[in-house]
Design a protein around this motif. Structure first.
Motif, PDB file in Angstrom:
ATOM      1  N   THR A 418      34.465  72.540 -42.688  1.00 11.25           N
ATOM      2  CA  THR A 418      35.219  73.892 -42.299  1.00 11.25           C
ATOM      3  C   THR A 418      34.124  75.070 -41.774  1.00 11.25           C
ATOM      4  N   ARG A 419      34.752  75.711 -41.037  1.00 10.05           N
ATOM      5  CA  ARG A 419      33.951  76.874 -40.503  1.00 10.05           C
ATOM      6  C   ARG A 419      34.169  78.165 -41.445  1.00 10.05           C
ATOM      7  N   ALA A 430      32.526  70.665 -46.764  1.00 11.16           N
ATOM      8  CA  ALA A 430      31.248  70.816 -46.172  1.00 11.16           C
ATOM      9  C   ALA A 430      31.374  71.838 -45.102  1.00 11.16           C
ATOM     10  N   THR A 431      30.030  72.369 -44.731  1.00 11.79           N
ATOM     11  CA  THR A 431      30.289  73.581 -43.523  1.00 11.79           C
ATOM     12  C   THR A 431      28.997  73.338 -42.683  1.00 11.79           C
ATOM     13  N   TRP A 432      29.223  74.146 -41.491  1.00 14.14           N
ATOM     14  CA  TRP A 432      27.998  74.328 -40.593  1.00 14.14           C
ATOM     15  C   TRP A 432      27.958  75.862 -40.340  1.00 14.14           C
ATOM     16  N   THR A 433      26.903  76.246 -39.743  1.00  8.97           N
ATOM     17  CA  THR A 433      26.833  77.657 -39.454  1.00  8.97           C
ATOM     18  C   THR A 433      27.269  78.379 -38.284  1.00  8.97           C
ATOM     19  N   GLY A 434      28.456  77.624 -37.653  1.00 13.16           N
ATOM     20  CA  GLY A 434      29.071  78.261 -36.864  1.00 13.16           C
ATOM     21  C   GLY A 434      28.463  78.263 -35.382  1.00 13.16           C
ATOM     22  N   SER A 450      20.788  77.859 -44.032  1.00 16.03           N
ATOM     23  CA  SER A 450      21.017  76.825 -44.816  1.00 16.03           C
ATOM     24  C   SER A 450      20.575  76.665 -46.174  1.00 16.03           C
ATOM     25  N   ILE A 451      19.260  77.190 -46.397  1.00 20.57           N
ATOM     26  CA  ILE A 451      18.933  77.395 -47.782  1.00 20.57           C
ATOM     27  C   ILE A 451      19.648  78.279 -48.631  1.00 20.57           C
ATOM     28  N   THR A 452      20.085  79.601 -47.918  1.00 21.70           N
ATOM     29  CA  THR A 452      20.865  80.653 -48.656  1.00 21.70           C
ATOM     30  C   THR A 452      22.032  79.917 -48.955  1.00 21.70           C
ATOM     31  N   LEU A 453      22.627  79.217 -48.197  1.00 22.27           N
ATOM     32  CA  LEU A 453      24.063  78.547 -48.611  1.00 22.27           C
ATOM     33  C   LEU A 453      23.949  77.459 -49.752  1.00 22.27           C
ATOM     34  N   GLY A 454      22.856  76.840 -49.921  1.00 25.64           N
ATOM     35  CA  GLY A 454      22.443  75.999 -51.076  1.00 25.64           C
ATOM     36  C   GLY A 454      22.408  77.065 -52.266  1.00 25.64           C
ATOM     37  N   PHE A 460      25.964  71.306 -48.935  1.00 24.56           N
ATOM     38  CA  PHE A 460      26.265  70.315 -47.642  1.00 24.56           C
ATOM     39  C   PHE A 460      26.610  71.281 -46.541  1.00 24.56           C
ATOM     40  N   SER A 461      25.221  71.817 -45.844  1.00 25.03           N
ATOM     41  CA  SER A 461      25.550  72.421 -44.741  1.00 25.03           C
ATOM     42  C   SER A 461      24.424  72.045 -43.747  1.00 25.03           C
ATOM     43  N   GLY A 462      24.576  72.672 -42.445  1.00 28.55           N
ATOM     44  CA  GLY A 462      23.553  72.742 -41.488  1.00 28.55           C
ATOM     45  C   GLY A 462      23.997  73.192 -40.168  1.00 28.55           C
ATOM     46  N   PRO A 463      23.151  73.580 -39.328  1.00 28.25           N
ATOM     47  CA  PRO A 463      23.438  74.284 -37.971  1.00 28.25           C
ATOM     48  C   PRO A 463      23.685  73.010 -36.872  1.00 28.25           C
TER      49      PRO A 463
END
Length: 720
Positions: A418-419, A430-434, A450-454, A460-463
């Motif tokens: 999801t965005r 999960a997400t990605w950073t848009g 991504s660290i801050t999302l964690g 579960f994120s990444g660019p």
């Protein structure tokens, strides 16, 4: 002017200009181990429902006598705020998806989910998600966290002497966690907001996407090129052009005439297929999804009771009112036939919700529904304005999507990206950073984001590796992929009109660099899968800040170039300049031939006292990564080490019934011999069916010592 209108204007003036009033707090309640709930007098769930907590917390007693973190509440007119006064030297983190540095002292975040394509890297840029959460780490390494339990439009201030959330809505609850370490605080956050569900193994491989691979033929060309060039990949993505006129849950009759056959071909080549679904439904009386939604009366309505329409990709769209249980059930049901075509995963995008209102004068543009647009609610959600529910719209959408995916494929683990989301939404997607950019600034920014999302509950994120917008150079791509393969979610993506951004698109040398990087990722999947199991169980992030290695080391507090993958693997990107690194034993790790010589590859270091489980090089996760299993052993000063490996079927829910293996490996030194054995095992899985031969590589003072053995007998390695 009539008397009623005059009185109304006077009341609005009074509310708007009323002085700020402090609000008393009801008796604080202990709701978990050193977790205290604070409720202001006048709090009303019908004005501020919780969309963050996984369940309503239960009282476990009164607030501890030594408790010192007491928030304050303020009401200014009809706008509520909460704050926590700070004293001492405290490092602040969190706030979820945000630009700017990892260390958040003295920063401001605007919490209002916004489609922010080509977002700048300046501090506090408003992005797609809202995480009203801050973690503070004291000088002695103890830590605390504060949840502001609200989805109202807000601003989050993280000043060194005060954490404050100012909302544009009603009073809300606050939860404060105060524990012995930042890791323990994140476990407390997970206790309140939940954890991710264990993802399917294939979702941890490499993902390839473009806006868009426009035909079935082009999709298969991409898949075949990965296999022909022996570049590992697990997933091909379908952006919006697979649809018929951008109508969700449809397929373009010429370009994607047989999605079932396409997906079957991808499966036969070892790929999974993920397709995008947006919330906006084209207003078209001949379109079955719009017809069905209209018949069931599930659309968001304007204050006058007519359908709200906003422009998105298809033109005028209606939007499901996801606050309504009836609407969520209807939306879930749409996935049954859709997924029956062999679709493996779903991508929910544009779900802030994003509206194109560029035809309006600049001062009237909101980029979303008007604030006064009402949502009808239902179940445990009250009716309320968009100002309340906007930040939760994507969160409610992915809950409904996940329910639909589960109903359609109950024996498979869902993969949903999801965005837009809200704190706690990691339970669903999960997400990605848009929509980032192909720039060095965005490359460097992707690490602290991504660290801050964690650190905000979303592991579960990444660019978009390489950058989504603008053209990408081979040098930028190779640098980004060189460390991006060690982030939790690994996807290459490119916008329409930009150059090709596949691993082979930049010439033979960069293709080889890309292959090395992805082979390193795939060799580490046994370790990464184990980290995801830990995240799903405890809430501890997969990708963590370097200061987690020693929360008392103040020199590590603002390091945002290097990062930890789990506790035991240090990743130093090639771009890093003079990073602050943890002290102690950290030995260099080579995973693939040539990786230490390739200038683009991140340096990997293994912590002394740890064992890293690694697999062989595979092209996708349908292959057995564990034949053989290689245990990378980095002894501590006494010559000992320990590490874990988690395995299960890679999909399905058998692990919930005990069909898994959680193995603990121990290494002990005796003279010139280090013995590595499986010292403990949880679960009823048959690990020996996957793991026969074991290789061991002992990293000791810059040298590598090797040995072989079996799971049953262990391995002995002789050192000199």
């Amino acid at each position: 002017m009539g008397l009623k209108k005059l009185l109304f204007l006077i009341s609005i003036f009074y509310i708007t200009n009323a002085p700020a009033q402090n609000v008393a707090v009801k008796k604080p309640v202990l709701v978990g181990e050193r977790i205290v709930q604070f409720i202001p007098e006048g709090f009303d769930k019908s004005k501020t429902p919780s969309l963050i907590l996984k369940e309503e917390p239960r009282s476990k007693g009164t607030m501890p006598k030594d408790w010192s973190l007491i928030p304050g509440f303020v009401v200014n007119g009809n706008k509520a705020s909460a704050y926590l006064k700070l004293s001492g030297d405290i490092s602040l983190y969190g706030g979820g998806e945000v630009t700017g540095p990892l260390l958040r002292n003295g920063k401001l975040i605007k919490l209002w989910n916004t489609d922010t394509g080509a977002y700048g890297v300046e501090e506090g840029k408003r992005l797609y998600q809202s995480h009203p959460w801050v973690m503070g780490v004291r000088r002695d390494g103890t830590a605390f966290g504060i949840i502001f339990d609200t989805s109202w439009k807000s601003e989050l201030y993280t000043n060194s002497d005060e954490i404050r959330l100012n909302t544009e809505g009603a009073l809300f609850r606050v939860f404060i966690i105060d524990r012995e370490s930042p890791q323990a605080v994140l476990k407390g956050l997970a206790e309140l907001t939940g954890t991710i569900e264990m993802p399917p193994l294939w979702s941890l491989g490499y993902h390839q996407c473009r806006f868009s691979y426009g035909t079935e033929k082009r999709v298969l060309e991409i898949a075949d090129t990965f296999r022909a060039k022996s570049i590992p990949c697990d997933v091909i993505w379908m952006d919006i052009d697979y649809m018929d006129g951008y109508r969700v849950f449809t397929f373009h009759p010429q370009n994607f005439p047989n999605p079932s056959a396409l997906n079957n071909k991808l499966h036969n080549k070892g790929f999974r297929a993920v397709y995008m679904i947006d919330p906006g439904v084209k207003v078209d009386k001949n379109y079955s999804v719009y017809q069905s939604g209209s018949e069931k009366d599930i659309w968001v309505k304007k204050p006058d009771g007519t359908e709200y329409h906003g422009k998105v990709w298809p033109g005028d769209c209606a939007f499901p009112d996801f606050t309504s249980p009836k609407a969520r059930k209807w939306w879930s049901g749409l996935y049954q036939d859709f997924l029956a075509k062999g679709i493996d995963g779903v991508w929910n995008d544009m779900n802030e919700p994003a509206i194109n209102d560029s035809e309006l004068p600049q001062e009237q543009r909101l980029g979303t529904m008007p604030y006064e647009t009402m949502h009808k609610g239902g179940g445990n959600l009250p009716a309320g304005p968009h100002l309340l529910y906007h930040n939760a719209y994507g969160r409610l959408m992915v809950e409904a999507s996940r329910d639909g995916i589960m109903a359609a494929n109950p024996d498979k683990r869902p993969f949903l990206l999801t965005r837009a989301n809200l704190l706690g939404g990691q339970r669903y997607a999960a997400t990605w950073t848009g929509d980032n950019m192909a720039s060095w600034e965005h490359l460097k920014l992707s690490v602290p984001m991504s660290i801050t999302l964690g650190l905000s509950g979303q592991p579960f994120s990444g660019p978009d590796i390489g950058g989504f917008l603008n053209n990408t150079s081979g040098d930028l791509w190779a640098n980004w992929l060189g460390f991006g393969v060690f982030m939790p979610f690994v996807r290459g993506h490119a916008c329409a009109g930009t150059n090709d951004k596949e691993p082979w698109a930049f010439g033979e040398a960069i293709e080889n660099t890309s292959r090395i990087a992805l082979e390193r990722r795939y060799r580490l999947i046994p370790y990464i899968y184990t980290l995801f199991q830990n995240a799903a169980t405890t809430g501890i992030p997969v990708m963590a800040p370097v200061f987690f290695s020693n929360p008392k080391d103040l020199t590590l507090r603002n390091e945002e170039q290097a990062f930890l993958l789990g506790e035991n693997l240090l990743v130093i990107p090639a771009f890093a300049k003079n990073p602050s690194l943890p002290s102690g034993i950290w030995e260099d790790l080579s995973l693939v031939g040539g990786d230490l010589q390739d200038k683009y590859q991140a340096k990997l270091k293994v912590r002394g006292g740890s064992i890293i489980p690694t697999g062989k090089i595979i092209q996708n996760t349908t292959e057995n990564s564990f034949d053989p299993l290689t245990l990378v052993v980095c002894p501590d000063e006494q010559g000992n080490a320990v590490g874990k490996l988690y395995t299960d079927a890679g999909d399905g829910w058998g692990f919930k019934k005990g069909d898994y293996n959680l193995m603990t490996f121990s290494a002990k030194k005796d003279g010139n011999t280090i013995s590595i054995t499986m010292s403990a095992k949880d679960g009823n899985g048959k690990a020996e069916n996957k793991i026969e031969k074991i290789n061991a590589e002992v990293l000791l003072k810059g040298k590598i010592y090797k040995g072989t053995g079996t799971l049953k007998e262990g391995v002995q390695v002789h050192i000199q």
